[in-house]
Design a protein around this motif. Structure first.
Motif, PDB file in Angstrom:
ATOM      1  N   ASP A 170       2.083 -10.702  -0.744  1.00 60.52           N
ATOM      2  CA  ASP A 170       0.851 -11.014  -1.466  1.00 60.52           C
ATOM      3  C   ASP A 170       1.063 -10.710  -2.937  1.00 60.52           C
ATOM      4  O   ASP A 170       1.523  -9.614  -3.289  1.00 60.52           O
ATOM      5  CB  ASP A 170      -0.306 -10.179  -0.922  1.00 60.52           C
ATOM      6  CG  ASP A 170      -0.692 -10.590   0.500  1.00 60.52           C
ATOM      7  OD1 ASP A 170      -0.361 -11.723   0.884  1.00 60.52           O
ATOM      8  OD2 ASP A 170      -1.309  -9.779   1.209  1.00 60.52           O
TER       9      ASP A 170
ATOM     10  N   THR B  66       1.580  -6.984  -4.572  1.00 61.54           N
ATOM     11  CA  THR B  66       0.746  -5.859  -4.136  1.00 61.54           C
ATOM     12  C   THR B  66       0.879  -5.567  -2.642  1.00 61.54           C
ATOM     13  O   THR B  66       0.436  -4.518  -2.180  1.00 61.54           O
ATOM     14  CB  THR B  66      -0.733  -6.123  -4.472  1.00 61.54           C
ATOM     15  OG1 THR B  66      -1.099  -7.436  -4.019  1.00 61.54           O
ATOM     16  CG2 THR B  66      -0.972  -6.029  -5.970  1.00 61.54           C
ATOM     17  N   ASP B  67       1.446  -6.483  -1.884  1.00 60.90           N
ATOM     18  CA  ASP B  67       1.709  -6.228  -0.460  1.00 60.90           C
ATOM     19  C   ASP B  67       3.032  -6.881  -0.092  1.00 60.90           C
ATOM     20  O   ASP B  67       3.199  -8.091  -0.256  1.00 60.90           O
ATOM     21  CB  ASP B  67       0.570  -6.771   0.405  1.00 60.90           C
ATOM     22  CG  ASP B  67       0.609  -6.199   1.820  1.00 60.90           C
ATOM     23  OD1 ASP B  67       1.408  -5.265   2.072  1.00 60.90           O
ATOM     24  OD2 ASP B  67      -0.160  -6.680   2.683  1.00 60.90           O
TER      25      ASP B  67
ATOM     26  N   THR C   5     -10.431  -5.780 -12.014  1.00 60.81           N
ATOM     27  CA  THR C   5     -10.903  -5.243 -10.730  1.00 60.81           C
ATOM     28  C   THR C   5     -11.958  -4.165 -10.940  1.00 60.81           C
ATOM     29  O   THR C   5     -12.942  -4.073 -10.196  1.00 60.81           O
ATOM     30  CB  THR C   5      -9.711  -4.658  -9.938  1.00 60.81           C
ATOM     31  OG1 THR C   5      -8.711  -5.667  -9.791  1.00 60.81           O
ATOM     32  CG2 THR C   5     -10.141  -4.186  -8.566  1.00 60.81           C
TER      33      THR C   5
ATOM     34  N   LYS D  88      -8.266  -9.334   8.434  1.00 61.78           N
ATOM     35  CA  LYS D  88      -7.019  -9.807   7.821  1.00 61.78           C
ATOM     36  C   LYS D  88      -5.955 -10.083   8.885  1.00 61.78           C
ATOM     37  O   LYS D  88      -5.228 -11.079   8.806  1.00 61.78           O
ATOM     38  CB  LYS D  88      -6.514  -8.767   6.817  1.00 61.78           C
ATOM     39  CG  LYS D  88      -5.369  -9.266   5.958  1.00 61.78           C
ATOM     40  CD  LYS D  88      -5.038  -8.289   4.842  1.00 61.78           C
ATOM     41  CE  LYS D  88      -3.920  -8.835   3.965  1.00 61.78           C
ATOM     42  NZ  LYS D  88      -3.566  -7.909   2.864  1.00 61.78           N
TER      43      LYS D  88
ATOM     44  N   SER E 279     -12.012  -0.250  -4.638  1.00 63.39           N
ATOM     45  CA  SER E 279     -11.601  -1.106  -3.521  1.00 63.39           C
ATOM     46  C   SER E 279     -10.144  -0.853  -3.166  1.00 63.39           C
ATOM     47  O   SER E 279      -9.393  -0.255  -3.945  1.00 63.39           O
ATOM     48  CB  SER E 279     -11.785  -2.583  -3.890  1.00 63.39           C
ATOM     49  OG  SER E 279     -10.913  -2.917  -4.969  1.00 63.39           O
TER      50      SER E 279
ATOM     51  N   ASP F 105      -7.973  -3.141  -2.970  1.00 60.42           N
ATOM     52  CA  ASP F 105      -7.203  -3.974  -3.904  1.00 60.42           C
ATOM     53  C   ASP F 105      -6.848  -3.191  -5.167  1.00 60.42           C
ATOM     54  O   ASP F 105      -5.731  -3.279  -5.678  1.00 60.42           O
ATOM     55  CB  ASP F 105      -8.015  -5.216  -4.271  1.00 60.42           C
ATOM     56  CG  ASP F 105      -7.300  -6.113  -5.269  1.00 60.42           C
ATOM     57  OD1 ASP F 105      -6.180  -6.540  -4.974  1.00 60.42           O
ATOM     58  OD2 ASP F 105      -7.875  -6.353  -6.340  1.00 60.42           O
ATOM     59  N   GLU F 106      -7.799  -2.393  -5.653  1.00 58.33           N
ATOM     60  CA  GLU F 106      -7.541  -1.575  -6.841  1.00 58.33           C
ATOM     61  C   GLU F 106      -6.440  -0.556  -6.570  1.00 58.33           C
ATOM     62  O   GLU F 106      -5.559  -0.330  -7.405  1.00 58.33           O
ATOM     63  CB  GLU F 106      -8.819  -0.860  -7.270  1.00 58.33           C
ATOM     64  CG  GLU F 106      -8.669  -0.056  -8.563  1.00 58.33           C
ATOM     65  CD  GLU F 106      -9.971   0.575  -9.021  1.00 58.33           C
ATOM     66  OE1 GLU F 106      -9.904   1.570  -9.767  1.00 58.33           O
ATOM     67  OE2 GLU F 106     -11.050   0.091  -8.632  1.00 58.33           O
TER      68      GLU F 106
ATOM     69  N   LYS G 150      -3.028  -2.281  -6.536  1.00 54.86           N
ATOM     70  CA  LYS G 150      -2.570  -2.586  -7.898  1.00 54.86           C
ATOM     71  C   LYS G 150      -2.087  -1.318  -8.599  1.00 54.86           C
ATOM     72  O   LYS G 150      -1.084  -1.331  -9.315  1.00 54.86           O
ATOM     73  CB  LYS G 150      -3.694  -3.247  -8.696  1.00 54.86           C
ATOM     74  CG  LYS G 150      -3.978  -4.683  -8.267  1.00 54.86           C
ATOM     75  CD  LYS G 150      -5.218  -5.235  -8.936  1.00 54.86           C
ATOM     76  CE  LYS G 150      -5.501  -6.652  -8.453  1.00 54.86           C
ATOM     77  NZ  LYS G 150      -6.790  -7.178  -8.937  1.00 54.86           N
TER      78      LYS G 150
ATOM     79  N   LYS H  47     -10.865 -10.286  -7.391  1.00 51.83           N
ATOM     80  CA  LYS H  47      -9.534 -10.297  -6.757  1.00 51.83           C
ATOM     81  C   LYS H  47      -9.043 -11.727  -6.597  1.00 51.83           C
ATOM     82  O   LYS H  47      -9.749 -12.577  -6.047  1.00 51.83           O
ATOM     83  CB  LYS H  47      -9.618  -9.614  -5.393  1.00 51.83           C
ATOM     84  CG  LYS H  47      -8.333  -9.671  -4.579  1.00 51.83           C
ATOM     85  CD  LYS H  47      -8.555  -9.052  -3.201  1.00 51.83           C
ATOM     86  CE  LYS H  47      -7.316  -9.223  -2.328  1.00 51.83           C
ATOM     87  NZ  LYS H  47      -7.520  -8.698  -0.963  1.00 51.83           N
TER      88      LYS H  47
ATOM     89  N   SER I 217      -0.818 -10.520  -6.575  1.00 49.85           N
ATOM     90  CA  SER I 217      -2.096 -10.475  -7.296  1.00 49.85           C
ATOM     91  C   SER I 217      -1.910 -11.137  -8.658  1.00 49.85           C
ATOM     92  O   SER I 217      -0.923 -10.889  -9.356  1.00 49.85           O
ATOM     93  CB  SER I 217      -2.538  -9.021  -7.466  1.00 49.85           C
ATOM     94  OG  SER I 217      -3.825  -8.965  -8.024  1.00 49.85           O
TER      95      SER I 217
ATOM     96  N   ASP J 112      -5.483 -13.543  -5.272  1.00 48.91           N
ATOM     97  CA  ASP J 112      -4.153 -13.368  -4.691  1.00 48.91           C
ATOM     98  C   ASP J 112      -3.606 -14.707  -4.231  1.00 48.91           C
ATOM     99  O   ASP J 112      -4.359 -15.648  -3.959  1.00 48.91           O
ATOM    100  CB  ASP J 112      -4.196 -12.440  -3.468  1.00 48.91           C
ATOM    101  CG  ASP J 112      -4.371 -10.976  -3.851  1.00 48.91           C
ATOM    102  OD1 ASP J 112      -4.364 -10.681  -5.066  1.00 48.91           O
ATOM    103  OD2 ASP J 112      -4.527 -10.144  -2.947  1.00 48.91           O
TER     104      ASP J 112
END
Length: 409
Positions: free
Chosen positions: A314, A292-293, A53, A226, A60, A62-63, A66, A386, A316, A388
């Protein structure tokens, strides 16, 4: 009860206690070791994903997710190390108590044996033993005295053996105590290292949150997209479920079955029951990954006062990863949902599993699939590094938490 019998019962009690505690400790050690390995593996994989990432150079969300996942795993590892320390403290105390008991027991055994040796020395002649027997008032008394002499000799030998065994047990317990202390020291050192890493990661997370808060508008737009995609997916899933329930009821009605709920054929019922029986044992929808989610409602990791809702989880994973079926079933639908990529839905009797974020799909509607069968290639977001997979599990019209259904990797 004779001293000999009392001693035997005492030894048996110690052996039973040792066996139970050793068995329990072995199980606890194995469980903790397995948990530690899982968490260390998760941390290692998250580091690998973070490195991918960070190639993007621009921070981001996403980072951050994580990083948050890694912090949770690190905290779990520290908790496991704490549990291991408590176990070693208990083991050290137990061994210390047993050493004290064995030392006391050994002292008593030696004292009793010394008395017997002294008595044997004083009455060492065989003539005295013979006279002791012949001085009896009756044959019955003579027989009892003879048996007493034989038992006394046997008891002397057993006492000598008990002394040797107790000494060996004492030596073993002292070795175990030393080993437990060394292992405790190693755990303390490892725990301190993990705490230092955790402190660094927490500072890093706080910095990432502050930096991302400067991108509030961008994050809100990303969240809105999203949520819109999630709503489209939910409507598509509900429509498919409603259509399947309607068709199943029509077929059941023709067969003279007017039962409510989700009518199933015997084969579908068997599959549904099998799926339910494997709760907590189902494989992950990817070979490797970190969550991660999570399922349900929870605060947005950056935007204050905003609550997000996830109908599944979710995960990753690595670039080029393949999504796979978590159980045997039949493909109900393959759809394209903007923002979710290509989506595969698989029916497992009354249950439905949903897999999103695919760029290429290997199956079509009506296909029979088996556990771990490849479903498609996951999307790799260009410029974001990314990858997922989004997994949902439904029972009828009820959303379930997939974390309770897949096994802990």
């Amino acid at each position: 009860m004779s001293k000999f019998n009392k001693h035997i019962l005492g030894c048996l009690a110690i052996i039973c206690s040792l066996f139970f505690s050793l068995n329990t400790n072995a199980q606890s050690k194995n469980d903790l070791e397995a948990k530690k390995k899982l968490l260390q593996k998760e941390i290692s994989l998250t580091n690998k994903l973070l490195n991918e990432t960070r190639k993007n150079k621009e921070l981001s969300l996403d980072e951050l997710l994580k990083l948050k996942s890694k912090i949770n795993a690190r905290a779990g590892l520290i908790s496991a190390l704490n549990a291991e320390l408590r176990m070693y403290n208990n083991e050290i105390k137990k061994n210390t108590d047993e050493i004290a008991f064995l030392q006391n027991d050994l002292s008593k055994l030696k004292e009793e044996y010394a008395k017997m040796i002294y008595y044997a020395y004083v009455h060492k002649g065989s003539f005295e033993k013979i006279m002791f027997v012949f001085a009896s008032n009756s044959f019955n008394q003579a027989y009892k005295r003879l048996k007493y002499i034989q038992q006394y000799s046997t008891y002397r030998k057993s006492q000598a053996k008990n002394i040797v065994k107790t000494q060996e047990s004492l030596k073993q317990k002292i070795t175990e105590l030393d080993q437990a202390k060394q292992e405790k020291g190693a755990i303390i050192s490892l725990e301190e290292q993990e705490k230092q890493k955790l402190a660094v990661e927490q500072v890093e997370r706080e910095g990432a949150v502050k930096q991302l808060q400067g991108k509030e508008q961008e994050l809100k737009q990303e969240l809105a997209k999203k949520q819109a995609a999630a709503q489209k997916l939910q409507k598509a899933i509900q429509k498919i479920i409603e259509d399947e329930i309607r068709k199943a009821r029509e077929a059941a009605k023709k067969a003279g079955n007017t039962s409510k709920g989700f009518p199933m054929t015997p084969e579908a019922l068997k599959l549904s029951n099998s799926f339910a029986a494997n709760k907590g044992k189902l494989p992950w929808p990817v070979m490797e990954g970190v969550i991660t989610d999570r399922f349900g409602q929870h605060p947005h990791p950056v935007l204050t006062g905003i609550v997000i809702n996830n109908n599944g989880i979710d995960i990753s994973t690595t670039k080029g990863a393949i999504a796979r079926a978590i159980f045997d079933g039949e493909v109900s639908s393959v759809a394209i949902i903007p923002g979710e990529g290509k989506v595969v839905m698989i029916r497992h009797g009354e249950y439905l599993s949903v897999y999103s974020y695919m760029t290429e799909v290997f199956v079509k509607k009506g296909d029979k699939v088996s556990t771990k069968q490849h479903l498609g290639v996951l999307v790799n977001e260009s410029g974001a590094s990314k990858t997922d997979v989004h997994l949902e599990i439904w029972k009828g019209m009820t959303k379930l938490n997939p974390e309770y259904w897949i096994f802990r990797k």
